[in-house]
Design a protein around this motif. Structure first.
Motif, PDB file in Angstrom:
ATOM      1  N   VAL A  70       0.845  -1.188   0.000  1.00  0.00           N
ATOM      2  CA  VAL A  70       0.000   0.000   0.000  1.00  0.00           C
ATOM      3  C   VAL A  70       0.885   1.244   0.000  1.00  0.00           C
ATOM      4  O   VAL A  70       1.798   1.369   0.807  1.00  0.00           O
ATOM      5  N   GLY A  71       0.626   2.158  -0.936  1.00  0.00           N
ATOM      6  CA  GLY A  71       1.437   3.363  -1.061  1.00  0.00           C
ATOM      7  C   GLY A  71       2.478   3.278  -2.147  1.00  0.00           C
ATOM      8  O   GLY A  71       3.127   4.280  -2.453  1.00  0.00           O
ATOM      9  N   SER A  72       2.677   2.117  -2.754  1.00  0.00           N
ATOM     10  CA  SER A  72       3.654   1.985  -3.835  1.00  0.00           C
ATOM     11  C   SER A  72       2.951   2.164  -5.179  1.00  0.00           C
ATOM     12  O   SER A  72       1.759   1.910  -5.311  1.00  0.00           O
ATOM     13  N   PRO A  73       3.673   2.624  -6.228  1.00  0.00           N
ATOM     14  CA  PRO A  73       3.049   2.871  -7.532  1.00  0.00           C
ATOM     15  C   PRO A  73       2.663   1.576  -8.226  1.00  0.00           C
ATOM     16  O   PRO A  73       3.434   0.630  -8.287  1.00  0.00           O
ATOM     17  N   LEU A  74       1.419   1.554  -8.741  1.00  0.00           N
ATOM     18  CA  LEU A  74       0.953   0.427  -9.547  1.00  0.00           C
ATOM     19  C   LEU A  74       1.309   0.633 -11.011  1.00  0.00           C
ATOM     20  O   LEU A  74       1.864  -0.239 -11.654  1.00  0.00           O
ATOM     21  N   VAL A  75       0.948   1.804 -11.547  1.00  0.00           N
ATOM     22  CA  VAL A  75       1.190   2.121 -12.952  1.00  0.00           C
ATOM     23  C   VAL A  75       1.599   3.584 -13.069  1.00  0.00           C
ATOM     24  O   VAL A  75       1.375   4.384 -12.163  1.00  0.00           O
ATOM     25  N   ASP A  76       2.207   3.930 -14.200  1.00  0.00           N
ATOM     26  CA  ASP A  76       2.442   5.322 -14.577  1.00  0.00           C
ATOM     27  C   ASP A  76       1.471   5.658 -15.697  1.00  0.00           C
ATOM     28  O   ASP A  76       1.359   4.919 -16.680  1.00  0.00           O
ATOM     29  N   ILE A  77       0.741   6.767 -15.540  1.00  0.00           N
ATOM     30  CA  ILE A  77      -0.258   7.178 -16.525  1.00  0.00           C
ATOM     31  C   ILE A  77       0.133   8.535 -17.102  1.00  0.00           C
ATOM     32  O   ILE A  77       0.409   9.471 -16.353  1.00  0.00           O
ATOM     33  N   GLU A  78       0.175   8.627 -18.430  1.00  0.00           N
ATOM     34  CA  GLU A  78       0.410   9.896 -19.100  1.00  0.00           C
ATOM     35  C   GLU A  78      -0.937  10.585 -19.292  1.00  0.00           C
ATOM     36  O   GLU A  78      -1.776  10.123 -20.060  1.00  0.00           O
ATOM     37  N   ILE A  79      -1.136  11.675 -18.572  1.00  0.00           N
ATOM     38  CA  ILE A  79      -2.418  12.379 -18.597  1.00  0.00           C
ATOM     39  C   ILE A  79      -2.515  13.193 -19.878  1.00  0.00           C
ATOM     40  O   ILE A  79      -1.613  13.962 -20.207  1.00  0.00           O
ATOM     41  N   GLU A  80      -3.640  13.029 -20.570  1.00  0.00           N
ATOM     42  CA  GLU A  80      -3.810  13.697 -21.853  1.00  0.00           C
ATOM     43  C   GLU A  80      -4.645  14.963 -21.752  1.00  0.00           C
ATOM     44  O   GLU A  80      -4.519  15.866 -22.564  1.00  0.00           O
ATOM     45  N   ASP A  81      -5.558  15.002 -20.763  1.00  0.00           N
ATOM     46  CA  ASP A  81      -6.453  16.153 -20.668  1.00  0.00           C
ATOM     47  C   ASP A  81      -5.692  17.397 -20.252  1.00  0.00           C
ATOM     48  O   ASP A  81      -4.618  17.335 -19.649  1.00  0.00           O
ATOM     49  N   GLU A  82      -6.278  18.554 -20.547  1.00  0.00           N
ATOM     50  CA  GLU A  82      -5.705  19.816 -20.077  1.00  0.00           C
ATOM     51  C   GLU A  82      -5.791  19.818 -18.561  1.00  0.00           C
ATOM     52  O   GLU A  82      -6.840  19.601 -17.967  1.00  0.00           O
ATOM     53  N   ILE A  83      -4.675  20.040 -17.930  1.00  0.00           N
ATOM     54  CA  ILE A  83      -4.642  19.935 -16.482  1.00  0.00           C
ATOM     55  C   ILE A  83      -3.675  20.969 -15.922  1.00  0.00           C
ATOM     56  O   ILE A  83      -2.665  21.306 -16.546  1.00  0.00           O
ATOM     57  N   SER A  84      -3.997  21.490 -14.784  1.00  0.00           N
ATOM     58  CA  SER A  84      -3.106  22.444 -14.134  1.00  0.00           C
ATOM     59  C   SER A  84      -1.838  21.734 -13.715  1.00  0.00           C
ATOM     60  O   SER A  84      -1.889  20.740 -13.014  1.00  0.00           O
ATOM     61  N   PRO A  85      -0.660  22.223 -14.145  1.00  0.00           N
ATOM     62  CA  PRO A  85       0.579  21.562 -13.734  1.00  0.00           C
ATOM     63  C   PRO A  85       0.791  21.637 -12.251  1.00  0.00           C
ATOM     64  O   PRO A  85       1.362  20.741 -11.650  1.00  0.00           O
ATOM     65  N   LEU A  86       0.320  22.733 -11.640  1.00  0.00           N
ATOM     66  CA  LEU A  86       0.467  22.859 -10.201  1.00  0.00           C
ATOM     67  C   LEU A  86      -0.345  21.792  -9.491  1.00  0.00           C
ATOM     68  O   LEU A  86       0.124  21.108  -8.583  1.00  0.00           O
ATOM     69  N   ARG A  87      -1.603  21.569  -9.943  1.00  0.00           N
ATOM     70  CA  ARG A  87      -2.443  20.566  -9.308  1.00  0.00           C
ATOM     71  C   ARG A  87      -1.915  19.167  -9.544  1.00  0.00           C
ATOM     72  O   ARG A  87      -1.885  18.331  -8.652  1.00  0.00           O
ATOM     73  N   ALA A  88      -1.484  18.878 -10.794  1.00  0.00           N
ATOM     74  CA  ALA A  88      -0.988  17.543 -11.107  1.00  0.00           C
ATOM     75  C   ALA A  88       0.255  17.209 -10.293  1.00  0.00           C
ATOM     76  O   ALA A  88       0.387  16.118  -9.748  1.00  0.00           O
ATOM     77  N   ASP A  89       1.208  18.179 -10.221  1.00  0.00           N
ATOM     78  CA  ASP A  89       2.446  17.903  -9.498  1.00  0.00           C
ATOM     79  C   ASP A  89       2.201  17.804  -8.002  1.00  0.00           C
ATOM     80  O   ASP A  89       2.792  16.985  -7.315  1.00  0.00           O
ATOM     81  N   GLU A  90       1.296  18.701  -7.474  1.00  0.00           N
ATOM     82  CA  GLU A  90       1.026  18.631  -6.048  1.00  0.00           C
ATOM     83  C   GLU A  90       0.330  17.328  -5.688  1.00  0.00           C
ATOM     84  O   GLU A  90       0.569  16.737  -4.645  1.00  0.00           O
ATOM     85  N   GLU A  91      -0.546  16.852  -6.602  1.00  0.00           N
ATOM     86  CA  GLU A  91      -1.237  15.589  -6.351  1.00  0.00           C
ATOM     87  C   GLU A  91      -0.255  14.430  -6.361  1.00  0.00           C
ATOM     88  O   GLU A  91      -0.306  13.545  -5.518  1.00  0.00           O
ATOM     89  N   ALA A  92       0.670  14.428  -7.317  1.00  0.00           N
ATOM     90  CA  ALA A  92       1.679  13.372  -7.373  1.00  0.00           C
ATOM     91  C   ALA A  92       2.574  13.420  -6.148  1.00  0.00           C
ATOM     92  O   ALA A  92       2.918  12.400  -5.569  1.00  0.00           O
ATOM     93  N   LEU A  93       2.962  14.667  -5.759  1.00  0.00           N
ATOM     94  CA  LEU A  93       3.811  14.805  -4.582  1.00  0.00           C
ATOM     95  C   LEU A  93       3.084  14.331  -3.330  1.00  0.00           C
ATOM     96  O   LEU A  93       3.644  13.638  -2.487  1.00  0.00           O
ATOM     97  N   GLY A  94       1.789  14.701  -3.227  1.00  0.00           N
ATOM     98  CA  GLY A  94       1.010  14.262  -2.077  1.00  0.00           C
ATOM     99  C   GLY A  94       0.862  12.765  -2.045  1.00  0.00           C
ATOM    100  O   GLY A  94       0.881  12.139  -0.993  1.00  0.00           O
TER     101      GLY A  94
END
Length: 465
Positions: free
Chosen positions: A109-133
């Motif tokens: 639990v807490g380890s990465p299952l997959v890496d997903i390349e997000i295609e939709d328009e997304i805030s880089p700040l939100r995406a990076d903060e979510e990944a960091l969190g």
């Protein structure tokens, strides 16, 4: 060495995310507008906490492979903990870039299952903060703490290959021990799932073939416990501290069998139920008899609460009769719980047992289905054996084992005082009780009441309420 390599990789990733995050924040403050991100961003998708104190899950099957496009809520994989199977779905829409585990690998639990390349328009700040969190967890921990936590839990695995054959961990373990490829076995379960019976059938077919030259390298093999076996190991290890005592008694099952035969008559059930069971076993009647006895002896339906060895213990008398029922499944022994037995009829208990049995065989039981038992009933007689010494599943204080019924000769006294030998169906009920809180007299009285109700099943219709 691999821990250092992973730590270095994670540190670089978190550092890059932090730099981009601070950069985006500065731009937002200086320019006064929200920036958007149009280039694809690769986001690690981590195995979330599925509750019940579960720390790791076994990968059962993958629904995706690198290069696949997924939408939100599309299935990614199926995992099995020591309690139930769970389908993991995607939180993002994008392209699968990498799978981090093979089928049968254990994912923390807490380890990465997959890496997903997000295609939709997304805030880089939100995406990076979510990944960091996600990398650091929900707690307020440092980057170094997050790295150390992940390094301790991440399991390095070989590149994943597609696998379209489905089987439980116990079956896959049997295949591995027998040195058989799963693709060689014809599955007869749902959606082609390979069952334990399929493997045994395949082994028998191989044994009937001409003997091949033996492998000179055969020897002992060390195998890891499956999730179900691991849970059983933990539960039974906890039972070692319980001073068990065993009480057995014989019960005349002839009246019970007669009632069952009459109950499956459509003419009798037509006025009671819109649908009737094709086969009514003794188990739902036994559960109902146990529930009636628990009303008279509530201490048998209690949990022993011990916070630590020096504290004063206490008993929690449970109002609901949540009876766990031991079931033999392709994954091993499972104990799903029939809840509020005191509110059920015999027919509704039969339907509920059939529902739980189907889910257990398909590996679809939820953690809730497997938790909260106040007492356990194990029908080992459905497989074989007459007398059993069942092991208590803490925090419960009692468990009932049901032996196989058999026809025996008994003496019967007639009205005129003469004795004749007649045939009688008989089964042995075996009770194990926690002698720290239950005395022999209480268990004996409770057991005798259950026996009386089973020998006179018509009495249950008079006392049930």
């Amino acid at each position: 060495m691999w821990k250092l390599a992973i730590a270095k990789s994670i540190t670089q990733q978190i550092g890059a995310i932090r730099c981009r995050t601070q950069h985006y924040k500065c731009l937002s403050k200086l320019q006064g507008f929200h920036t958007t991100h149009f280039r694809p961003a690769v986001v690690p998708y981590l195995l979330a906490d599925i509750g019940e104190g579960i720390t790791e899950c076994q990968i059962m099957s993958w629904a995706v492979k690198p290069g696949d496009h997924v939408n939100q809520f599309d299935a990614i994989c199926e995992v099995q903990s020591d309690k139930a199977s769970v389908e993991i779905t995607s939180r993002y829409e994008g392209i699968i870039k990498q799978l981090h585990y093979n089928v049968d690998d254990l994912a923390a639990v807490g380890s990465p299952l997959v890496d997903i390349e997000i295609e939709d328009e997304i805030s880089p700040l939100r995406a990076d903060e979510e990944a960091l969190g996600t990398l650091q967890g929900t707690e307020n921990v440092s980057i170094d703490g997050a790295v150390e936590k992940l390094v301790d839990t991440i399991k390095v695995s070989a590149p994943t290959t597609a696998n379209t054959h489905f089987a439980t961990p116990a079956v896959r373990r049997l295949l591995k021990e027998s040195n058989i490829e799963i693709s060689q076995v014809q599955g007869t379960g749902k959606d082609g799932r390979v069952l334990k019976e399929d493997v045994h059938r395949h082994i028998m077919q191989l044994s009937n073939q001409p003997e091949q030259q033996s492998d000179p390298k055969l020897g002992d093999e060390t195998v890891a416990l499956s999730p179900v076996q691991t849970k059983m190991f933990q539960s039974m290890t906890g039972s070692l501290s319980i001073p068990h005592f065993l009480y057995t008694h014989r019960v005349n099952f002839s009246p019970l069998t007669l009632l069952r035969k009459r109950a499956v008559d459509q003419k009798m059930l037509g006025s009671l139920e819109t649908t009737h069971p094709e086969k009514l076993t003794a188990l739902p009647i036994i559960l109902k008899a146990v529930s009636e006895a628990l009303k008279r002896y509530p201490i048998m339906n209690s949990n022993l609460a011990i916070e630590n060895i020096s504290s004063r213990p206490s008993l929690v008398l449970k109002s609901a009769h949540n009876i766990g029922v031991g079931m033999d499944t392709p994954s091993g022994l499972l104990v799903p719980v029939v809840r509020n037995v005191q509110n059920h009829s015999v027919l509704s208990l039969s339907k509920e047992l059939a529902r739980l049995s189907t889910l257990a065989k398909e590996g679809k039981l939820s953690p809730k289905d497997l938790s909260g038992a106040t007492i356990v009933v194990s029908n080992i007689g459905s497989i074989g054996g007459e007398v059993v010494a069942p092991v208590i599943l803490p925090p419960a204080v009692a468990i009932l084992g049901i032996g196989r019924s058999r026809q025996v000769p008994v003496f019967q006294t007639n009205k005129d005082g003469t004795e004749t030998i007649t045939k009688q169906e008989e089964a042995i009920l075996s009770w194990s009780a926690d002698h720290r809180v239950l005395d022999g007299a209480t268990v004996a009285r409770c057991a005798q009441m259950v026996g009386s109700l089973l020998e006179n099943p018509e009495l249950m219709s008079l006392i049930c309420h």
